[in-house]
Design a protein around this motif. Structure first.
Motif, PDB file in Angstrom:
ATOM      1  N   VAL A  67       0.848  -1.195   0.000  1.00 41.21           N
ATOM      2  CA  VAL A  67       0.000   0.000   0.000  1.00 41.21           C
ATOM      3  C   VAL A  67       0.884   1.246   0.000  1.00 41.21           C
ATOM      4  N   ARG A  68       0.273   2.375  -0.298  1.00 43.64           N
ATOM      5  CA  ARG A  68       0.922   3.685  -0.114  1.00 43.64           C
ATOM      6  C   ARG A  68       0.280   4.300   1.124  1.00 43.64           C
ATOM      7  N   VAL A  69       1.107   4.758   2.038  1.00 50.06           N
ATOM      8  CA  VAL A  69       0.627   5.297   3.311  1.00 50.06           C
ATOM      9  C   VAL A  69       1.064   6.749   3.420  1.00 50.06           C
ATOM     10  N   GLY A  70       0.125   7.610   3.801  1.00 46.33           N
ATOM     11  CA  GLY A  70       0.473   9.004   4.052  1.00 46.33           C
ATOM     12  C   GLY A  70       1.264   9.108   5.341  1.00 46.33           C
ATOM     13  N   SER A  71       2.298   9.916   5.314  1.00 45.45           N
ATOM     14  CA  SER A  71       3.119  10.119   6.512  1.00 45.45           C
ATOM     15  C   SER A  71       3.428  11.605   6.624  1.00 45.45           C
ATOM     16  N   PRO A  72       3.920  12.033   7.783  1.00 42.85           N
ATOM     17  CA  PRO A  72       4.295  13.446   7.936  1.00 42.85           C
ATOM     18  C   PRO A  72       5.322  13.912   6.910  1.00 42.85           C
ATOM     19  N   PRO A 157       8.838   6.429   9.112  1.00 40.23           N
ATOM     20  CA  PRO A 157       8.249   7.670   8.601  1.00 40.23           C
ATOM     21  C   PRO A 157       6.784   7.807   9.038  1.00 40.23           C
ATOM     22  N   LEU A 158       6.222   6.757   9.620  1.00 41.55           N
ATOM     23  CA  LEU A 158       4.828   6.809  10.089  1.00 41.55           C
ATOM     24  C   LEU A 158       4.714   7.409  11.486  1.00 41.55           C
ATOM     25  N   VAL A 159       5.859   7.659  12.121  1.00 40.49           N
ATOM     26  CA  VAL A 159       5.880   8.219  13.471  1.00 40.49           C
ATOM     27  C   VAL A 159       6.147   9.719  13.391  1.00 40.49           C
ATOM     28  N   GLN A 160       5.287  10.487  14.022  1.00 41.77           N
ATOM     29  CA  GLN A 160       5.517  11.932  14.051  1.00 41.77           C
ATOM     30  C   GLN A 160       6.518  12.249  15.137  1.00 41.77           C
ATOM     31  N   ARG A 161       7.356  13.213  14.872  1.00 41.23           N
ATOM     32  CA  ARG A 161       8.330  13.649  15.875  1.00 41.23           C
ATOM     33  C   ARG A 161       7.941  14.983  16.418  1.00 41.23           C
TER      34      ARG A 161
END
Length: 161
Positions: A67-72, A157-161
């Motif tokens: 899949v393509r996942v949106g990330s920050p 990249p799915l984790v926001q910092r």
């Protein structure tokens, strides 16, 4: 997980992983199924339907799809692996990656989700360790998994910092 990443790591640039399931009976017999379709959306729809219809008939079944996942930081590719057990209990693993073949790389740790949402830290760490150990033991991978582990990006990249 290992089989799916092995396949994805060898795909030519711009290619898309064709969804597959790997199901195992209590006696160790396995069945590998590839989901056919004219488009990736049709293939994905068949894989999702199998998760709720066919996979729960097996003691253990994993269904993998890309899949393509949106990330920050923008959209990223990820393998989504739904692990289904008798009775329909599902744990979903989301592992972002950079497509290969030359540039293939795991992007941070996998995200583990069950029917109640993200797993708490300790159960998630235990499940991830078991999956990684299993991937490391895959007979066809050779030393690929250990190389991917060593080169894994430290933060997803799915984790926001």
């Amino acid at each position: 997980m290992a089989h799916a990443f092995w396949t994805v790591s060898d795909l030519p640039a711009g290619s898309h992983y064709q969804p597959q399931s790997l199901c195992m009976r209590g006696d160790g017999n396995r069945s590998l199924q590839t989901f056919e379709g004219a488009t990736t959306l049709e293939q994905d729809a068949q894989a999702k339907a199998f998760i709720t219809d066919g996979a729960s008939r097996w003691p253990d079944c994993a269904v993998a799809r890309q899949v393509r996942v949106g990330s920050p930081k923008g959209d990223v590719d990820a393998l989504v692996i739904d692990v289904v057990q008798y009775g329909g209990s599902v744990m979903t693993v989301v592992q972002p990656f950079r497509p290969g073949p030359a540039e293939f790389r795991l992007l941070g740790d996998e995200l583990l989700i069950d029917n109640n949402g993200p797993l708490p830290p300790l159960p998630a760490a235990q499940a991830a360790a078991a999956m990684r150990e299993g991937a490391n033991d895959h007979p066809g991978l050779g030393d690929k998994w250990s190389q991917w582990e060593a080169a894994r990006d430290p933060v997803s990249p799915l984790v926001q910092r």
